[in-house]
Write a protein that holds these residues in place. Structure first.
Motif, PDB file in Angstrom:
ATOM      1  N   LYS A 186       0.890  -1.191   0.061  1.00  0.00           N
ATOM      2  CA  LYS A 186       0.085   0.035   0.029  1.00  0.00           C
ATOM      3  C   LYS A 186       0.816   1.137  -0.166  1.00  0.00           C
ATOM      4  O   LYS A 186       2.001   1.175   0.754  1.00  0.00           O
ATOM      5  N   HIS A 239      -1.396   6.390  10.846  1.00  0.00           N
ATOM      6  CA  HIS A 239      -1.649   5.050  11.661  1.00  0.00           C
ATOM      7  C   HIS A 239      -2.728   4.262  11.130  1.00  0.00           C
ATOM      8  O   HIS A 239      -2.773   3.012  10.919  1.00  0.00           O
ATOM      9  N   GLU A 240      -3.881   4.966  10.817  1.00  0.00           N
ATOM     10  CA  GLU A 240      -4.906   4.180  10.256  1.00  0.00           C
ATOM     11  C   GLU A 240      -4.744   3.393   8.946  1.00  0.00           C
ATOM     12  O   GLU A 240      -5.246   2.158   8.688  1.00  0.00           O
ATOM     13  N   ASP A 273      -1.962   2.846   7.558  1.00  0.00           N
ATOM     14  CA  ASP A 273      -0.929   1.746   7.685  1.00  0.00           C
ATOM     15  C   ASP A 273      -0.276   1.311   6.441  1.00  0.00           C
ATOM     16  O   ASP A 273       0.075   0.092   6.121  1.00  0.00           O
ATOM     17  N   ASP A 314       2.614   0.923   3.439  1.00  0.00           N
ATOM     18  CA  ASP A 314       4.045   0.601   3.389  1.00  0.00           C
ATOM     19  C   ASP A 314       5.129   1.884   3.117  1.00  0.00           C
ATOM     20  O   ASP A 314       6.039   1.730   3.474  1.00  0.00           O
ATOM     21  N   LEU A 370       7.628   7.609  14.306  1.00  0.00           N
ATOM     22  CA  LEU A 370       6.783   6.608  13.253  1.00  0.00           C
ATOM     23  C   LEU A 370       7.598   5.355  13.533  1.00  0.00           C
ATOM     24  O   LEU A 370       8.410   4.948  12.519  1.00  0.00           O
ATOM     25  N   TYR A 429       9.299   2.904  10.791  1.00  0.00           N
ATOM     26  CA  TYR A 429       9.367   3.674   9.432  1.00  0.00           C
ATOM     27  C   TYR A 429      10.743   4.190   9.461  1.00  0.00           C
ATOM     28  O   TYR A 429      11.120   4.811  10.267  1.00  0.00           O
ATOM     29  N   LYS A 466       8.342   1.376   5.329  1.00  0.00           N
ATOM     30  CA  LYS A 466       8.772   0.558   6.226  1.00  0.00           C
ATOM     31  C   LYS A 466       9.678  -0.320   5.776  1.00  0.00           C
ATOM     32  O   LYS A 466      10.145  -1.200   6.223  1.00  0.00           O
ATOM     33  N   SER A 523      -4.425   6.904  -2.046  1.00  0.00           N
ATOM     34  CA  SER A 523      -3.753   5.722  -1.863  1.00  0.00           C
ATOM     35  C   SER A 523      -4.058   4.575  -2.840  1.00  0.00           C
ATOM     36  O   SER A 523      -5.002   4.660  -3.654  1.00  0.00           O
TER      37      SER A 523
END
Length: 258
Positions: free
Chosen positions: A2, A24-25, A27, A29, A47, A50, A70, A246
């Motif tokens: 994502k 955070h919601e 989430d 990559d 974060l 990350y 990430k 997104s």
């Protein structure tokens, strides 16, 4: 996998307005941001999990980009080439084994179009940069690209023809990219929707009435077409005059690993 992108129009202000809640919601990559409007040391974002990569503008409180990911990249570059002095902090490229991620905040040609010539030079450099990267591995190109490509990307298109961000010259530069091996992922999923926008004026009731422009994009190399899973424009997320966008990809469909 994502990916999210958001012009935050000042990340310090956006954090005060709920940036971290959305971060955070979703989430993601990879989370790319534009118009950070700060210099090194002016914010600390905790974060966890990350890596953070920032490209600051030399001018205080202006422009700037960042990527939070990430996945540690093989290489990070700023500008169109390694070592380039890029004073407005407009480009970050992360290289991974199977693709490049290019986060961009494209210069605005200004209301009176005094920066249009410079903008078109930028577009030529960006086109050749993306083409060069694409010969090596697929590219994901995202950010605030400061152009509404088609009439359906502007609520009041008839009265905006020729205005900054909707000149024929700027739109043609986007067409050239899409005609040479790249996909506008929103139009891949929603080719005819005329009510999807990513930027609204701060004028009263403009956003509520959805009188907007679509100028924030996630564009991918055609080689990633089979990997495209879903695309979302998060128009309900406030905190900036832009909203986040997104994309979800399934890289296994092309036997690609991050």
């Amino acid at each position: 996998m994502k990916l999210a992108t958001w012009n935050v129009n000042g990340i310090r202000a956006c954090v005060r307005k709920g940036f971290l809640d959305f971060f955070h919601e979703i989430d993601a990559d990879f989370f790319a941001v534009q118009e950070t409007k700060l210099q090194a040391g002016q914010i600390e974002l905790d974060l966890e999990g990350y890596y953070q990569y920032w490209n600051y503008a030399e001018r205080k409180g202006y422009s700037g980009t960042a990527i939070f990911t990430k996945h540690e990249p093989l290489h990070v570059s700023y500008g169109f080439q390694d070592g380039e002095i890029e004073p407005e902090g407009r480009i970050i490229t992360l290289e991974y084994p199977a693709f490049y991620l290019v986060n961009v905040y494209t210069p605005n040609s200004k209301r009176d179009l005094t920066r249009l010539e410079e903008r078109l030079e930028w577009e030529n450099k960006m086109f050749h940069y993306l083409q060069e990267l694409d010969t090596k591995k697929p590219v994901i190109y995202c950010g605030d690209l400061n152009v509404a490509h088609q009439e359906i990307d502007v609520r009041n298109d008839k009265t905006n023809h020729g205005n900054s961000g909707f000149t024929r010259e700027e739109r043609d530069k986007m067409t050239r990219i899409l005609n040479n091996g790249f996909i506008d992922t929103l139009r891949f999923f929603y080719p005819d929707r005329d009510d999807i926008f990513t930027w609204w004026s701060y004028m009263k009731t403009i956003r509520e009435r959805n009188i907007g422009w679509r100028i924030d994009y996630i564009i991918v190399s055609s080689a990633l077409e089979k990997c495209l899973e879903s695309m979302e424009v998060h128009g309900d997320i406030l905190g900036s005059d832009h909203c986040p966008v997104s994309l979800e990809l399934d890289l296994s469909k092309q036997e690609i690993n991050i």
